[in-house]
Write a protein that holds these residues in place. Structure first.
Motif, PDB file in Angstrom:
ATOM      1  N   TYR A 265       0.799  -1.229   0.000  1.00  0.00           N
ATOM      2  CA  TYR A 265       0.000   0.000   0.000  1.00  0.00           C
ATOM      3  C   TYR A 265       0.832   1.281   0.000  1.00  0.00           C
ATOM      4  N   GLY A 266       2.140   1.156   0.087  1.00  0.00           N
ATOM      5  CA  GLY A 266       2.983   2.349   0.066  1.00  0.00           C
ATOM      6  C   GLY A 266       2.843   3.206   1.306  1.00  0.00           C
ATOM      7  N   THR A 267       2.714   2.577   2.473  1.00  0.00           N
ATOM      8  CA  THR A 267       2.571   3.345   3.714  1.00  0.00           C
ATOM      9  C   THR A 267       3.889   3.480   4.483  1.00  0.00           C
ATOM     10  N   GLN A 268       4.927   2.777   4.047  1.00  0.00           N
ATOM     11  CA  GLN A 268       6.206   2.777   4.765  1.00  0.00           C
ATOM     12  C   GLN A 268       7.264   3.501   3.945  1.00  0.00           C
ATOM     13  N   PHE A 269       7.940   4.464   4.574  1.00  0.00           N
ATOM     14  CA  PHE A 269       8.905   5.318   3.885  1.00  0.00           C
ATOM     15  C   PHE A 269      10.247   5.266   4.610  1.00  0.00           C
ATOM     16  N   ASP A 270      11.301   5.568   3.873  1.00  0.00           N
ATOM     17  CA  ASP A 270      12.631   5.690   4.477  1.00  0.00           C
ATOM     18  C   ASP A 270      13.498   6.512   3.530  1.00  0.00           C
ATOM     19  N   TRP A 271      14.696   6.871   4.005  1.00  0.00           N
ATOM     20  CA  TRP A 271      15.640   7.592   3.163  1.00  0.00           C
ATOM     21  C   TRP A 271      16.234   6.649   2.122  1.00  0.00           C
TER      22      TRP A 271
ATOM     23  N   ILE B 217       0.991  12.135  -4.016  1.00  0.00           N
ATOM     24  CA  ILE B 217       0.549  13.235  -3.165  1.00  0.00           C
ATOM     25  C   ILE B 217       1.050  13.029  -1.739  1.00  0.00           C
ATOM     26  N   GLU B 218       0.938  11.803  -1.229  1.00  0.00           N
ATOM     27  CA  GLU B 218       1.436  11.555   0.128  1.00  0.00           C
ATOM     28  C   GLU B 218       2.938  11.774   0.210  1.00  0.00           C
ATOM     29  N   LEU B 219       3.663  11.336  -0.812  1.00  0.00           N
ATOM     30  CA  LEU B 219       5.116  11.510  -0.809  1.00  0.00           C
ATOM     31  C   LEU B 219       5.475  12.996  -0.786  1.00  0.00           C
ATOM     32  N   ALA B 220       4.800  13.785  -1.613  1.00  0.00           N
ATOM     33  CA  ALA B 220       5.070  15.228  -1.636  1.00  0.00           C
ATOM     34  C   ALA B 220       4.785  15.852  -0.278  1.00  0.00           C
TER      35      ALA B 220
ATOM     36  N   ALA C 182      19.337   6.201  -1.152  1.00  0.00           N
ATOM     37  CA  ALA C 182      20.770   6.469  -1.281  1.00  0.00           C
ATOM     38  C   ALA C 182      21.060   7.900  -1.698  1.00  0.00           C
ATOM     39  N   SER C 183      20.052   8.592  -2.230  1.00  0.00           N
ATOM     40  CA  SER C 183      20.220   9.993  -2.632  1.00  0.00           C
ATOM     41  C   SER C 183      19.739  10.965  -1.562  1.00  0.00           C
ATOM     42  N   ASN C 184      19.520  10.456  -0.356  1.00  0.00           N
ATOM     43  CA  ASN C 184      19.058  11.275   0.767  1.00  0.00           C
ATOM     44  C   ASN C 184      17.675  11.865   0.541  1.00  0.00           C
ATOM     45  N   GLN C 185      16.843  11.135  -0.212  1.00  0.00           N
ATOM     46  CA  GLN C 185      15.457  11.539  -0.427  1.00  0.00           C
ATOM     47  C   GLN C 185      14.530  10.581   0.316  1.00  0.00           C
ATOM     48  N   LEU C 186      13.496  11.123   0.944  1.00  0.00           N
ATOM     49  CA  LEU C 186      12.489  10.278   1.559  1.00  0.00           C
ATOM     50  C   LEU C 186      11.717   9.580   0.435  1.00  0.00           C
ATOM     51  N   THR C 187      11.618   8.248   0.511  1.00  0.00           N
ATOM     52  CA  THR C 187      11.067   7.458  -0.587  1.00  0.00           C
ATOM     53  C   THR C 187      10.274   6.287  -0.010  1.00  0.00           C
ATOM     54  N   PRO C 188       9.199   5.867  -0.684  1.00  0.00           N
ATOM     55  CA  PRO C 188       8.505   4.661  -0.216  1.00  0.00           C
ATOM     56  C   PRO C 188       9.439   3.451  -0.304  1.00  0.00           C
ATOM     57  N   LEU C 189       9.329   2.550   0.655  1.00  0.00           N
ATOM     58  CA  LEU C 189      10.021   1.278   0.524  1.00  0.00           C
ATOM     59  C   LEU C 189       9.481   0.562  -0.720  1.00  0.00           C
ATOM     60  N   PRO C 190      10.215  -0.416  -1.261  1.00  0.00           N
ATOM     61  CA  PRO C 190       9.774  -1.083  -2.485  1.00  0.00           C
ATOM     62  C   PRO C 190       8.322  -1.551  -2.415  1.00  0.00           C
ATOM     63  N   ILE C 191       7.644  -1.473  -3.545  1.00  0.00           N
ATOM     64  CA  ILE C 191       6.209  -1.763  -3.618  1.00  0.00           C
ATOM     65  C   ILE C 191       5.960  -2.891  -4.611  1.00  0.00           C
ATOM     66  N   GLU C 192       5.165  -3.867  -4.192  1.00  0.00           N
ATOM     67  CA  GLU C 192       4.718  -4.934  -5.081  1.00  0.00           C
ATOM     68  C   GLU C 192       3.628  -4.386  -5.999  1.00  0.00           C
ATOM     69  N   ASP C 193       3.713  -4.702  -7.297  1.00  0.00           N
ATOM     70  CA  ASP C 193       2.738  -4.212  -8.272  1.00  0.00           C
ATOM     71  C   ASP C 193       2.535  -2.706  -8.129  1.00  0.00           C
ATOM     72  N   PRO C 194       3.593  -1.919  -8.378  1.00  0.00           N
ATOM     73  CA  PRO C 194       3.474  -0.463  -8.185  1.00  0.00           C
ATOM     74  C   PRO C 194       2.397   0.178  -9.047  1.00  0.00           C
TER      75      PRO C 194
END
Length: 200
Positions: free
Chosen positions: A125-131, A162-165, A133-145
């Motif tokens: 569902y794309g609810t988990q985020f982390d930094w 929208i959530e990422l922004a 390698a480019s120091n950007q906050l990014t969703p952890l890998p997603i199945e069937d993006p």
């Protein structure tokens, strides 16, 4: 006969202790320097108590402890990241409660995403985020993006972009910063996940 009011009050108290300590550690910046030992100790203690509650009563859902009590129980298990058996067991119980309209589908989705991430599997569902390698906050890998926004919409969540922004905007003004050494942090996370039993 179960005193659900007392159980609800206990769950709310445990969740409040979590929030209070989190705020204290965030204020001095130490919350963001790895898994703080005081935070883990509290999460472990709260998780142990919730595990005992589940053993006796099953999942404390809306019908038992109300919306706030059920949310407190979910927060406790969501934060019990050093207890794989508890999180996996709770996920099954929450999913059953969701089918009975006795729990929030978003809680089940977020716990499933968290478990998948800790196991090293793609989230749904794309609810988990982390930094990254480019120091950007990014969703952890997603199945069937390609299908993630459809799955999110079913839970009442906005599109992932929208959530990422929104998260990146909030992060820009908050105290949390990218790790000084991203590669070392990834190694630490992997080692910790193996140590507590998330990964072989």
């Amino acid at each position: 006969m179960t005193d659900w009011d007392s159980l609800r009050a206990e769950l709310l108290s445990l969740a409040q202790a979590d929030a209070t300590l989190r705020a204290e550690l965030a204020a001095d910046g130490s919350l963001f320097q790895g898994y703080h030992p005081r935070m883990q100790a509290l999460h472990d203690a709260n998780g142990a108590r919730l595990s005992a509650i589940l053993q006796i009563y099953g999942w404390p859902g809306y019908a038992q402890v109300g919306v706030e009590g059920a949310e407190a129980a979910w927060l406790i298990v969501q934060h019990a990241i050093a207890q794989p058996a508890l999180q996996r067991r709770a996920l099954g119980l929450i999913q059953t409660a969701v089918r009975a309209s006795n729990a929030d589908p978003l809680h089940a989705a977020m716990l499933e995403d968290r478990i998948r991430g800790l196991e090293g599997r793609p989230q749904l569902y794309g609810t988990q985020f982390d930094w990254d390698a480019s120091n950007q906050l990014t969703p952890l890998p997603i199945e069937d993006p390609d299908g993630v926004d459809r799955r999110r919409a079913a839970l009442g969540l906005p599109p992932l972009a929208i959530e990422l922004a929104n998260r990146r905007r909030a992060m820009a003004t908050g105290p949390e910063r990218p790790p000084a050494d991203w590669g070392a942090r990834q190694q630490e996370i992997e080692a910790w996940c193996r140590e507590v039993g998330w990964r072989d």
